[in-house]
Design a protein around this motif. Sequence first.
Motif, PDB file in Angstrom:
ATOM      1  N   SER A 142      28.584  -3.167  87.200  1.00  0.00           N
ATOM      2  CA  SER A 142      29.430  -2.309  86.399  1.00  0.00           C
ATOM      3  C   SER A 142      29.161  -0.834  86.637  1.00  0.00           C
ATOM      4  O   SER A 142      29.336  -0.007  85.762  1.00  0.00           O
ATOM      5  N   GLY A 143      28.704  -0.483  87.820  1.00  0.00           N
ATOM      6  CA  GLY A 143      28.473   0.922  88.128  1.00  0.00           C
ATOM      7  C   GLY A 143      27.305   1.528  87.407  1.00  0.00           C
ATOM      8  O   GLY A 143      27.179   2.733  87.292  1.00  0.00           O
ATOM      9  N   GLU A 163      25.569   1.450  72.038  1.00  0.00           N
ATOM     10  CA  GLU A 163      26.457   1.279  73.185  1.00  0.00           C
ATOM     11  C   GLU A 163      25.930   2.042  74.396  1.00  0.00           C
ATOM     12  O   GLU A 163      26.004   1.576  75.538  1.00  0.00           O
ATOM     13  N   GLY A 164      25.383   3.238  74.143  1.00  0.00           N
ATOM     14  CA  GLY A 164      24.827   4.029  75.232  1.00  0.00           C
ATOM     15  C   GLY A 164      23.620   3.372  75.868  1.00  0.00           C
ATOM     16  O   GLY A 164      23.434   3.415  77.085  1.00  0.00           O
ATOM     17  N   THR A 165      22.786   2.732  75.044  1.00  0.00           N
ATOM     18  CA  THR A 165      21.581   2.074  75.553  1.00  0.00           C
ATOM     19  C   THR A 165      21.924   0.889  76.442  1.00  0.00           C
ATOM     20  O   THR A 165      21.404   0.756  77.555  1.00  0.00           O
ATOM     21  N   THR A 166      22.815   0.022  75.977  1.00  0.00           N
ATOM     22  CA  THR A 166      23.188  -1.134  76.802  1.00  0.00           C
ATOM     23  C   THR A 166      24.004  -0.691  78.017  1.00  0.00           C
ATOM     24  O   THR A 166      23.949  -1.338  79.071  1.00  0.00           O
ATOM     25  N   THR A 186      23.363   1.746  79.907  1.00  0.00           N
ATOM     26  CA  THR A 186      22.460   2.141  80.999  1.00  0.00           C
ATOM     27  C   THR A 186      22.093   0.957  81.882  1.00  0.00           C
ATOM     28  O   THR A 186      21.703   1.149  83.031  1.00  0.00           O
ATOM     29  N   VAL A 187      22.193  -0.258  81.347  1.00  0.00           N
ATOM     30  CA  VAL A 187      21.896  -1.443  82.166  1.00  0.00           C
ATOM     31  C   VAL A 187      23.174  -2.197  82.528  1.00  0.00           C
ATOM     32  O   VAL A 187      23.140  -3.364  82.917  1.00  0.00           O
ATOM     33  N   GLY A 188      24.303  -1.523  82.380  1.00  0.00           N
ATOM     34  CA  GLY A 188      25.551  -2.054  82.900  1.00  0.00           C
ATOM     35  C   GLY A 188      26.204  -3.140  82.094  1.00  0.00           C
ATOM     36  O   GLY A 188      26.883  -4.008  82.653  1.00  0.00           O
ATOM     37  N   GLY A 217      18.481   6.772  80.505  1.00  0.00           N
ATOM     38  CA  GLY A 217      19.374   6.942  81.646  1.00  0.00           C
ATOM     39  C   GLY A 217      18.794   7.857  82.709  1.00  0.00           C
ATOM     40  O   GLY A 217      18.986   7.651  83.905  1.00  0.00           O
ATOM     41  N   PHE A 218      18.041   8.856  82.268  1.00  0.00           N
ATOM     42  CA  PHE A 218      17.466   9.841  83.192  1.00  0.00           C
ATOM     43  C   PHE A 218      16.350   9.229  84.034  1.00  0.00           C
ATOM     44  O   PHE A 218      16.231   9.500  85.226  1.00  0.00           O
ATOM     45  N   THR A 219      15.518   8.387  83.412  1.00  0.00           N
ATOM     46  CA  THR A 219      14.355   7.832  84.107  1.00  0.00           C
ATOM     47  C   THR A 219      14.633   6.485  84.744  1.00  0.00           C
ATOM     48  O   THR A 219      13.899   6.059  85.649  1.00  0.00           O
ATOM     49  N   GLY A 220      15.678   5.775  84.278  1.00  0.00           N
ATOM     50  CA  GLY A 220      15.926   4.427  84.773  1.00  0.00           C
ATOM     51  C   GLY A 220      14.980   3.397  84.199  1.00  0.00           C
ATOM     52  O   GLY A 220      14.922   2.260  84.661  1.00  0.00           O
TER      53      GLY A 220
END
Length: 457
Positions: A12-13, A272-275, A277-279, A320-323
């Motif tokens: 999902s990008g 929503e933002g947290t999930t 980050t893992v697509g 999101g910044f650190t992955g």
Amino acid sequence: MGSDSHSHDTGSGADLIEYDIDDEPPLSEAIPLGIQHLLAMFLSTVALPLVIAGAIGLEPAETTFIVQMALLVAGISTIVQVYSVGPVGARLPIVMGTSAIFVAPLIDIGNAFGLAAIFGAVIVAAPVEIVIGYFYDDLRRFFPPLVTGTVVMLVGLTLIPTAIDYSAGGPGAETYGNLENLALAGLVFAAAIGFNQFFDGLLSISSVLIAVVLGYLAAIPLGLLDLSGVGESSWVAVPMPLEFGVAFHPSAILIAAFAYVVTSIETIGDIEGTTGTVGRTATSREMRGGLFADGFMSMFAGLFNAFPNTSFSQNVGLIGFTGVASKFVVGICGVFLVILGLIPKVAAVVAAMPNPVLGGAAIVLFGMIFSIGMRIVANRVDLTRRNLTIIAVSIVLGVGVEVRPDAIGQLPDDVQVLVGSGLLVGGVTALVLNAILPADGDTRQGPTQVEETERAD
């Protein structure tokens, strides 16, 4: 579950993920990463109780105790959010801390009814967020980006006088507005902007915290730093529930209830933002659990002399910044917060923060809240005549009752407290006007998703 497999394919990008949600990095990595989360949220979670305590005139010892409880409750709430207790908790890497949404409303309540009424309202109104969690799918349509963006802007706008007061030396200070105070606040403000904009990585993420440390050092030669309370504080203390008592006032409870509605919107966006980050999108169980944690842990906060807790959006951005999306890492951050919350000397050092230092940081933190709300409106709302009218009227009424409270001075005391809350007046205005004014072709008013929100908080 420790996984050494990095760079998971999230689809999902999604951005490249170093550690997924259920991965456990080795402690040699997890501990520094957990401390990084602590640095990203630390100032917000202690600055907000300091602002409230100062605005309602608490004594230094009381302020130190409330800061200590803010750290302790933030740690426990983070651990519950990460690992869950039954249905309470999203089981996601979400850091919890004192909510900026409540600052102005709780100052209004405290000045009108006292500290016990704040905790009474925090406890009694908390089930509002639990109910929103339970009926999440049915209720979210009432909060399109037009309403949420306007309310977030109001949060920042209604806090501007507080930030300026502290920058000038603090409400009622004999040295209010002198050059030393303004220069110190200016130094902190400039350092925060400089580190945020001209550096990358940890220096950028922790820019406001670094600026505050510089402000502490600069306050020493100016004679503005008093650390006498640190020596008087003990090394370890056990928290006591309802240390300041509890009182219940209907108008105070109504104000707090609306603030819980607003903060639940922010939490939805953070989940929503947290999930994202893992697509993937958040499940209903994660959404309900996250909102339940907000509500139940805010009730717990009120019992243990702290202010309402909510998810911290800057930590979502850090993921999101650190992955690194590992909830194990965020759990370590929660453990550090609990440890700090049991050491009164740490809280005493924080509580000694000179008012201009706090003010310089508050200008940045509170200003960012306004700009985040503006971005939600700009990106997700068609600025038609109808929508511009709703924004304009809501903000004018909300800010108006905050800056000109004498205009409602003839109303009964309980009513004054209600309509004197800019967040309540402006927020209800936006909700009602959005519900009753006919639509005129706005096309971007989809389900609310405040993934833009980043808490200065």
